[in-house]
Design a protein around this motif. Structure first.
Motif, PDB file in Angstrom:
ATOM      1  N   LYS A  57       0.830  -1.303   0.116  1.00 32.20           N
ATOM      2  CA  LYS A  57       0.092   0.113  -0.109  1.00 32.20           C
ATOM      3  C   LYS A  57       0.847   1.362  -0.002  1.00 32.20           C
ATOM      4  CE  LYS A  57      -3.677  -2.485   0.362  1.00 32.20           C
ATOM      5  NZ  LYS A  57      -4.395  -2.389   1.811  1.00 32.20           N
ATOM      6  N   PHE A  58       2.093   1.033   0.394  1.00 30.73           N
ATOM      7  CA  PHE A  58       2.971   2.435   0.504  1.00 30.73           C
ATOM      8  C   PHE A  58       3.432   2.875  -1.060  1.00 30.73           C
ATOM      9  CE2 PHE A  58       3.069   0.454   4.535  1.00 30.73           C
ATOM     10  CZ  PHE A  58       3.473   1.750   5.602  1.00 30.73           C
ATOM     11  N   GLY A  59       3.250   4.271  -0.966  1.00 26.77           N
ATOM     12  CA  GLY A  59       3.588   4.685  -2.460  1.00 26.77           C
ATOM     13  C   GLY A  59       2.410   4.580  -3.383  1.00 26.77           C
ATOM     14  N   LYS A  60       1.277   4.216  -3.126  1.00 23.63           N
ATOM     15  CA  LYS A  60      -0.002   4.169  -3.634  1.00 23.63           C
ATOM     16  C   LYS A  60      -0.780   5.444  -3.428  1.00 23.63           C
ATOM     17  CE  LYS A  60       0.563   0.219  -5.650  1.00 23.63           C
ATOM     18  NZ  LYS A  60      -0.319  -1.079  -5.267  1.00 23.63           N
ATOM     19  N   LYS A  61      -1.832   5.663  -4.474  1.00 26.46           N
ATOM     20  CA  LYS A  61      -3.049   6.521  -4.239  1.00 26.46           C
ATOM     21  C   LYS A  61      -4.249   5.871  -4.662  1.00 26.46           C
ATOM     22  CE  LYS A  61       0.290  10.304  -5.572  1.00 26.46           C
ATOM     23  NZ  LYS A  61       0.287  11.627  -6.454  1.00 26.46           N
ATOM     24  N   GLY A  62      -5.290   6.094  -3.818  1.00 25.35           N
ATOM     25  CA  GLY A  62      -6.631   5.875  -3.983  1.00 25.35           C
ATOM     26  C   GLY A  62      -7.226   7.047  -4.714  1.00 25.35           C
ATOM     27  N   LEU A  63      -8.523   7.042  -5.205  1.00 23.93           N
ATOM     28  CA  LEU A  63      -9.043   8.082  -5.705  1.00 23.93           C
ATOM     29  C   LEU A  63      -9.375   9.088  -4.737  1.00 23.93           C
ATOM     30  CD1 LEU A  63     -10.853   9.441  -8.015  1.00 23.93           C
ATOM     31  CD2 LEU A  63     -12.710   8.108  -7.159  1.00 23.93           C
ATOM     32  N   SER A  64      -9.755   8.660  -3.389  1.00 25.40           N
ATOM     33  CA  SER A  64     -10.125   9.690  -2.518  1.00 25.40           C
ATOM     34  C   SER A  64      -9.346   9.975  -0.968  1.00 25.40           C
ATOM     35  CB  SER A  64     -11.603   9.255  -2.161  1.00 25.40           C
ATOM     36  OG  SER A  64     -12.558   9.174  -3.197  1.00 25.40           O
ATOM     37  N   HIS A  65      -9.012  11.038  -1.022  1.00 24.49           N
ATOM     38  CA  HIS A  65      -8.056  11.350   0.188  1.00 24.49           C
ATOM     39  C   HIS A  65      -8.682  11.246   1.402  1.00 24.49           C
ATOM     40  CE1 HIS A  65      -6.379  14.468   3.036  1.00 24.49           C
ATOM     41  NE2 HIS A  65      -5.005  13.768   2.226  1.00 24.49           N
TER      42      HIS A  65
END
Length: 253
Positions: A211-219
């Motif tokens: 999960k590190f270094g990843k981005k989901g759509l919603s903060h």
């Protein structure tokens, strides 16, 4: 070290660790951080890595919403260890909130049966399982049911979360990025998670190294709002050190 050898070193390091930091590579190769940033730029243009704030990864950092049934099969051994470690932080008379992620769901298997605990959760699966525990008081958050996660979201869920408080939150996420912060891939889920964090004393993020270094759509929130991150031992030392600079206690399972 010549450019070609530096690039090969960076790519080999990424294959072993999934995510590397500019500062860490610069120190290891005894070159400036400016040089490593230029190397990252060149490698990204060639499609060999993805850059993000302060580092790089081999995999696309943007994640999409996936059903619970699919997520349950990803990094199972890591999630098992993380969830076991997380239950060590549950104490008698705690009032806790459990999010709807698969790693949090795995906590239920190791839940303490001898403690009086109140659990507030949006997860239908967590609530139904914990009903089997005599000493656990379960509060199910109502609302619209997201079938993909088998959890509740929406105005009804948000209204309840604004009216209650707890001393601990255990939350699964889709992404953790140094710049973007903590994120998930669903807007409604992210907003409910924001309210959970706002109304607890301590927030525990449960996330395996992928999960590190990843981005989901919603903060959901910036890193400074997190108290603890429980992850597996595959997390590289540079990333761990960076998390600790944000005041986060990193716990390895």
């Amino acid at each position: 070290m010549r450019l070609v050898k530096r690039h090969q070193y960076i790519l080999d390091k990424l294959k072993n660790e999934n995510y590397v930091l500019v500062a860490g590579i610069a120190k290891e190769l005894n070159v400036s951080e400016v040089t490593i940033r230029k190397d990252f730029n060149l490698l990204e243009k060639k499609g060999l890595l993805f850059r993000n704030h302060g580092g790089a990864t081999l995999v696309n950092p943007y994640v999409v919403d996936k059903p619970l049934s699919h997520k349950q099969h990803l990094n199972k051994s890591e999630k098992h260890l993380i969830s076991m470690k997380a239950t060590n932080f549950i104490e008698d008379n705690d009032v806790i909130i459990l999010g709807s992620g698969t790693t949090v769901l795995n906590m239920v298997e190791h839940f303490p049966k001898d403690k009086n605990i109140t659990v507030i959760t949006s997860s239908l699966l967590i609530a139904s399982t914990l009903c089997q525990y005599e000493k656990v008081n379960v509060i199910q958050i109502g609302g619209d049911v997201r079938k993909s996660s088998q959890s509740t979201v929406g105005p009804v869920a948000q209204e309840l979360m604004q009216e209650i408080s707890a001393n601990k939150l255990f939350l699964g996420i889709d992404g953790l990025d140094l710049d973007f912060g903590i994120s998930t891939s669903n807007n409604a889920e992210a907003y409910l998670n924001k309210l959970m964090i706002k109304n607890v004393s301590k927030t525990y993020i449960l996330a395996d190294h992928s999960k590190f270094g990843k981005k989901g759509l919603s903060h959901i929130c910036p890193l400074k709002d997190i108290d603890f991150i429980i992850t597996n031992k595959n997390l590289n030392e540079e990333t761990k050190t960076t998390m600790e600079k944000y005041g986060i206690q990193v716990i390895l399972a």
